[in-house]
Design a protein around this motif. Sequence first.
Motif, PDB file in Angstrom:
ATOM      1  N   LYS A  87       8.088 -17.603 -70.484  1.00  0.00           N
ATOM      2  CA  LYS A  87       8.393 -16.523 -71.627  1.00  0.00           C
ATOM      3  C   LYS A  87       9.365 -15.410 -70.724  1.00  0.00           C
ATOM      4  CE  LYS A  87       4.458 -16.918 -74.425  1.00  0.00           C
ATOM      5  NZ  LYS A  87       3.183 -16.386 -75.305  1.00  0.00           N
ATOM      6  N   ASN A  88      10.127 -14.753 -71.727  1.00  0.00           N
ATOM      7  CA  ASN A  88      10.917 -13.606 -71.241  1.00  0.00           C
ATOM      8  C   ASN A  88      11.910 -13.863 -69.880  1.00  0.00           C
ATOM      9  OD1 ASN A  88       9.515 -11.849 -72.722  1.00  0.00           O
ATOM     10  ND2 ASN A  88       7.891 -11.587 -71.192  1.00  0.00           N
ATOM     11  N   GLY A 111      15.381 -14.534 -77.434  1.00  0.00           N
ATOM     12  CA  GLY A 111      14.504 -13.777 -76.391  1.00  0.00           C
ATOM     13  C   GLY A 111      14.574 -12.311 -76.559  1.00  0.00           C
TER      14      GLY A 111
END
Length: 94
Positions: free
Chosen positions: A20-21, A91
């Motif tokens: 994630k991220n 994102g």
Amino acid sequence: MVKKSKKTNNDLSSVKAIYKNLRSSPRKVNEILRSIRGKKADIALRDLQFSEKRISKEISKTIKSAVSNAENNNQLDIDNLFIKEAYVGKGIVM
């Protein structure tokens, strides 16, 4: 009336790892993911090792995490693992 659905255990041999991220554009990441989709895990890791893209190191960390999850949690043979799915979503927007 609510109908209960039976869950089948067809996904016992699939393992998932999520990053994630990730700070890169989805277009750049998708270019790399398209090149490793459907390959065996060790061949995909080798291809990422020789890639000149900066983001390939982060993708290889995620694949290594999925391989170790398969080995430790599901007792799968790591020689038979391949990349079934690899995708990127939207994102963080700065």
